[in-house]
Design a protein around this motif. Sequence first.
Motif, PDB file in Angstrom:
ATOM      1  N   LEU A 462     -41.062  48.358  86.340  1.00 38.54           N
ATOM      2  CA  LEU A 462     -41.120  48.660  87.783  1.00 38.54           C
ATOM      3  C   LEU A 462     -39.825  49.311  88.252  1.00 38.54           C
ATOM      4  CD1 LEU A 462     -42.973  45.492  89.121  1.00 38.54           C
ATOM      5  CD2 LEU A 462     -43.849  47.819  89.039  1.00 38.54           C
ATOM      6  N   THR A 463     -38.692  48.858  87.701  1.00 37.71           N
ATOM      7  CA  THR A 463     -37.397  49.466  88.060  1.00 37.71           C
ATOM      8  C   THR A 463     -37.345  50.912  87.562  1.00 37.71           C
ATOM      9  OG1 THR A 463     -36.423  47.296  87.724  1.00 37.71           O
ATOM     10  CG2 THR A 463     -34.901  49.125  87.929  1.00 37.71           C
ATOM     11  N   ASP A 464     -37.725  51.123  86.292  1.00 32.56           N
ATOM     12  CA  ASP A 464     -37.648  52.468  85.694  1.00 32.56           C
ATOM     13  C   ASP A 464     -38.549  53.476  86.406  1.00 32.56           C
ATOM     14  OD1 ASP A 464     -35.886  51.524  83.849  1.00 32.56           O
ATOM     15  OD2 ASP A 464     -37.325  51.347  82.205  1.00 32.56           O
ATOM     16  N   THR A 465     -39.690  53.013  86.948  1.00 27.22           N
ATOM     17  CA  THR A 465     -40.643  53.948  87.569  1.00 27.22           C
ATOM     18  C   THR A 465     -40.566  53.888  89.096  1.00 27.22           C
ATOM     19  OG1 THR A 465     -42.420  52.307  87.558  1.00 27.22           O
ATOM     20  CG2 THR A 465     -42.266  53.731  85.625  1.00 27.22           C
ATOM     21  N   ARG A 466     -39.486  53.264  89.603  1.00 28.82           N
ATOM     22  CA  ARG A 466     -39.279  53.112  91.063  1.00 28.82           C
ATOM     23  C   ARG A 466     -40.516  52.499  91.747  1.00 28.82           C
ATOM     24  NH1 ARG A 466     -35.308  54.909  89.101  1.00 28.82           N
ATOM     25  NH2 ARG A 466     -33.826  56.447  89.835  1.00 28.82           N
ATOM     26  N   GLY A 467     -41.188  51.597  91.028  1.00 24.57           N
ATOM     27  CA  GLY A 467     -42.361  50.927  91.621  1.00 24.57           C
ATOM     28  C   GLY A 467     -43.619  51.770  91.645  1.00 24.57           C
ATOM     29  N   ASN A 468     -43.570  52.973  91.040  1.00 29.11           N
ATOM     30  CA  ASN A 468     -44.736  53.875  91.114  1.00 29.11           C
ATOM     31  C   ASN A 468     -45.647  53.801  89.883  1.00 29.11           C
ATOM     32  OD1 ASN A 468     -44.182  55.185  93.617  1.00 29.11           O
ATOM     33  ND2 ASN A 468     -42.426  56.139  92.610  1.00 29.11           N
TER      34      ASN A 468
END
Length: 613
Positions: A462-468
Amino acid sequence: MKQKREDVRNIAIIAHVDHGKTTLVDELLKQSGVFRANQEVAERVMDSNDIERERGITILSKNTAVTYKGVKINIIDTPGHADFGGEVERVLKMVDGVILVVDAFEGPMPQTRFVLRKALELSLPVIVCINKIDRPEARPQEVVDEVLELFLELDASDEQLDCPFVFASAKNGSATTNLTVKNKDMKPLFDTILDYIPAPEGDPEAGTQLLISTIDYNEYVGRIGVGKVDNGTISVNQEVVIVNHHDPEKQTKVKVSKLYEFDGLSKVEVRQAGIGSIVAISGIADLHIGDTLCAPANPVPIPFQKISEPTIAMYFMVNDSPLAGKEGKYVTSRHLRDRLFRELNTDVSLRVEETDSTDSFKVSGRGELHLSVLIETMRREGYEFAVSKAEVLYRHDEKGHLLEPMEQVYIDVPEEYAGIVIEKLGQRKGELTNMTPGNGGTTRLEFLIPSRGLIGYRGEFLTDTRGNGVMNAVFDSYGPYKGDIQYRSLGSLIAFEAGEAITYGLFNAQERGALFIGPGEKVYAGMVIGQTGRSEDIEVNVCKTKKLTNTRSSSADEALRLTPPRILSLEQALDFIDTDELLEVTPTSLRMRKKILDHTQRKRAAMQSRQPS
């Protein structure tokens, strides 16, 4: 002589999580007149448990029944998460057809494949309901093609491929079989159920045969078995024999003391039930999922597929930290043992084993979500305990080679994050099996990865994909061991002494890494209070006050700027802890700690583990 019972239909609603199953059931209940016209009805009325409502997921399958045109339709709402697949597998034995709900924008998702495969394997007819057609970005026609492609991939028969499609907006309470025709109610879906789902079949003259597919538990009446009458009739005070397909030795004579059928959301007592009826039976203590109740004259069990085995385990243990027993109502090993074994009454995919220590129990389940829901339920009930990091359950093949559980992972991310996800899962022994462009600038990635490679990854993802990003995993099979995986590259910040965290001590500690606690919180030696920026653990003293040298400096403390602490949720904390750490769980707090609290003993143990054996 087999007969059809035309006044009954039994269906299960299956879907990927969050595609609208439970909302759809709400509408079917409302429009069949289960509720009075002026009755206030909660949304997602089938998700009765608090955690289900908060998370918006269904965990336990639920039974309900509606009447339409004089036909009783028994509806079972099933979970969409693979972790609760044990629920789905056995529910399908009770029904004669399924409604597959698919989101009109997202299309078929990993769990759609998982639940559909189970239904097709049992040769059940499928009605496809394309839901959420009111979404602005809905693309129902393309989703129909995607669903048919999925049917072909899963080797559906010609009859199954020739399934009816219904387009619905459960939120608006409408359904239609033709997108050009607008409609204001659910009648087209009800009619499709009556026309397409076969009536249950059985021999009403034969001896009783009833397979128990789910177990409910009630403090007052004990175990309640739910199942479908396959042959004959069952009535109150009848003598029956319990037999089991997987346990030929089992033959227990019992008496049926209470019998219920489902009507709307309630159970109604009945004296007798015939073929095709889904009934609940109470008063039989030794009743398990997969048991068949038979007439004593002809005790023949109904075949029943074995429930999928657990793939992941955690140790649940009595909390022995310096702050133990201050916040929980149930804290002893007896409380913990009784509660865990009681969970086995209703959760068929769970295993609980006693260990060499009376204070520790090995609990195995289908995934991290499965076990975290149990932990959350227990803490809400007032239990206090500690849990270890999740570990996978290994097996050996005939030649003695080590096998580990592998998962099929489906990830949808915006294109710019695909690289970091591939890199991170590569480090965790994931193998990229497919990469396709998705809708609206997203990329669909498919991996085959060891289950342990996913432990602790969700938060990072979730951090790596900014929640997306959206990630879904389904158990695939047991495969050869893939080698060591490093769970965490950064160490823990550990409290050096017991006391209360003070601004001055925290200010100095935050230069070393990210803090999980704020001022005023109680800490003890060996408690994990943050994450370092380096690979090794660092001990800090957060109870340290500034030495007062003159009168002015006492107020300087107030000017110290603390970065707000990172408060971890239960899942994040379970993901974060390392193999030498525990999570202390109480009704009000979550604290991470080292297994060995004493600094010197911890160092000694670390040195011993490094020495070659």
